[in-house]
Design a protein around this motif. Sequence first.
Motif, PDB file in Angstrom:
ATOM      1  N   PRO A  99     -30.318  -9.862  27.999  1.00 49.76           N
ATOM      2  CA  PRO A  99     -31.150  -9.288  26.941  1.00 49.76           C
ATOM      3  C   PRO A  99     -31.704  -7.938  27.393  1.00 49.76           C
ATOM      4  O   PRO A  99     -31.945  -7.721  28.586  1.00 49.76           O
ATOM      5  CB  PRO A  99     -32.280 -10.320  26.773  1.00 49.76           C
TER       6      PRO A  99
ATOM      7  N   ARG B 275     -39.174 -15.351  18.627  1.00 53.15           N
ATOM      8  CA  ARG B 275     -38.534 -14.447  19.587  1.00 53.15           C
ATOM      9  C   ARG B 275     -37.030 -14.336  19.306  1.00 53.15           C
ATOM     10  O   ARG B 275     -36.440 -13.256  19.435  1.00 53.15           O
ATOM     11  CB  ARG B 275     -38.771 -14.932  21.015  1.00 53.15           C
ATOM     12  N   TYR B 276     -36.431 -15.447  18.947  1.00 46.67           N
ATOM     13  CA  TYR B 276     -35.009 -15.433  18.601  1.00 46.67           C
ATOM     14  C   TYR B 276     -34.769 -14.534  17.389  1.00 46.67           C
ATOM     15  O   TYR B 276     -33.794 -13.762  17.356  1.00 46.67           O
ATOM     16  CB  TYR B 276     -34.528 -16.854  18.323  1.00 46.67           C
TER      17      TYR B 276
ATOM     18  N   ALA C  81     -34.689 -11.094  18.521  1.00 46.47           N
ATOM     19  CA  ALA C  81     -33.523 -10.809  19.369  1.00 46.47           C
ATOM     20  C   ALA C  81     -32.251 -10.681  18.554  1.00 46.47           C
ATOM     21  O   ALA C  81     -31.377  -9.859  18.866  1.00 46.47           O
ATOM     22  CB  ALA C  81     -33.371 -11.919  20.410  1.00 46.47           C
TER      23      ALA C  81
ATOM     24  N   GLU D 206     -30.268  -7.450  17.211  1.00 45.89           N
ATOM     25  CA  GLU D 206     -29.289  -6.646  17.954  1.00 45.89           C
ATOM     26  C   GLU D 206     -27.896  -6.724  17.324  1.00 45.89           C
ATOM     27  O   GLU D 206     -27.062  -5.820  17.517  1.00 45.89           O
ATOM     28  CB  GLU D 206     -29.242  -7.085  19.414  1.00 45.89           C
TER      29      GLU D 206
ATOM     30  N   GLU E  33     -37.791  -6.036  27.545  1.00 44.32           N
ATOM     31  CA  GLU E  33     -38.770  -6.180  26.473  1.00 44.32           C
ATOM     32  C   GLU E  33     -39.612  -4.919  26.352  1.00 44.32           C
ATOM     33  O   GLU E  33     -40.125  -4.402  27.348  1.00 44.32           O
ATOM     34  CB  GLU E  33     -39.671  -7.388  26.753  1.00 44.32           C
TER      35      GLU E  33
END
Length: 425
Positions: A92, A251-252, A255, A258, A95
């Motif tokens: 990932p 949070r997913y 993410a 992207e 952050e």
Amino acid sequence: ALLSGLQLPFEEISLTDYPEKRADMLQLADRLTVPQIFLQGRHLGGAAELVELYEANELAKLLQAPAADLAQDSRLHRPEYPPKPHAALPKPPPEEIFPLGNMTMALPEVVKLLKERLPLQPRFFSFFFGVKDVKRYCSGKDLVSFLMKYFSMDAVKAAESFLKAGICISANGTGPFTESATIRLQASEPGFGVALNLARKWTADSEAASSDPMGLLKRLKGQLSEILQKHADEQGSIDYIAVAEDPEFFRYELAVAELQMVRLSSMDDGSRRAFLINLYNMLVPHAFAKVGVGTSDLSRSAFFDGISVILDGCFGASLSLNGIENGILRGNRKPPFHLHYALPASSPYFGLAVKCDHRIHFALNCGAKSCPPVKWFTSEAIDEELRVVAMAWAEQDENVKVDLPTRSKSLQRFTHIAAAAKRSS
């Protein structure tokens, strides 16, 4: 372990070292799982079947039997060239951290704070053919006032950083932040009718999306799978309300933005098929948590049109589940009970359709009990994988029943749905 314990020599072909050998395994074994064990050209099955043969004293007999014709088949042997370097899943991105007054906050914390406390009001924008309600906006001035109230800081600079990071988007188009601008908080947009991967606009470069889109998708799918497993009971049923309330799901959602940078147009047909099948199977449980599970025929039909994702950087046009299945994977056909083709000529995804392969119906899982189990499909062996899953489904008695005395057959309801999709083409 059994073969080593018996001190029997064997040749191991690692699909991690040689992913291109997966297609060979599928052709020879007609199974997706590993390991698949062959003895002198005979397929024995997997690890469980090997143990059964050993306990039944059949393995010793097979060791003494003459070799089968396949024993010299090159598909059963490790390549002579060295293995490829192991490709780890893309990491990932770091952050993002925002300085806010005397403190710093990570991007998920900033988005959560804005989503819970920033006052948002419905705004109306007039278009040529009436008025469209664009919900959950605030003015640039409101955002500045909010930041000054909570952090006593240079609020304009912070607001500019939020726009730059894609947390907020100006409805007035691109350009510098102004207090007169109309600001939309992406994470506060309703789920239905809004792309699932638009909790933020991805504004940074993505090495994973450009160099390893399948690895990126696999990492995100693993992230979601961990959350789903956490809220599954002993029978495998998932509490999607609990999933939606899980902080890790939030949070997913950030993410998965992207994926906006993945370029379908740069993939060959096999990679595009494998990627989109895996993406579809990830989006369905994501959508169940985000907007709920349809309980009527009308709501289920609307679900596949209303749930979508943004790819190829096409922020003005999203790709729906029907667009994935019937638009790209089925060569742009009409979805069942629809009057129009899944992708209009004006869609940026229109030219990405691949040749229709009806076996995709044995790979896509729409969340119904009758759907085939979810598998991971690869670019290297997508054709063989589709063959195997179609064959495995048809071999199950509960799916296809043949009555020889009456010369009749009965098929599971899933097959009738797939047939309706085929007729609509």
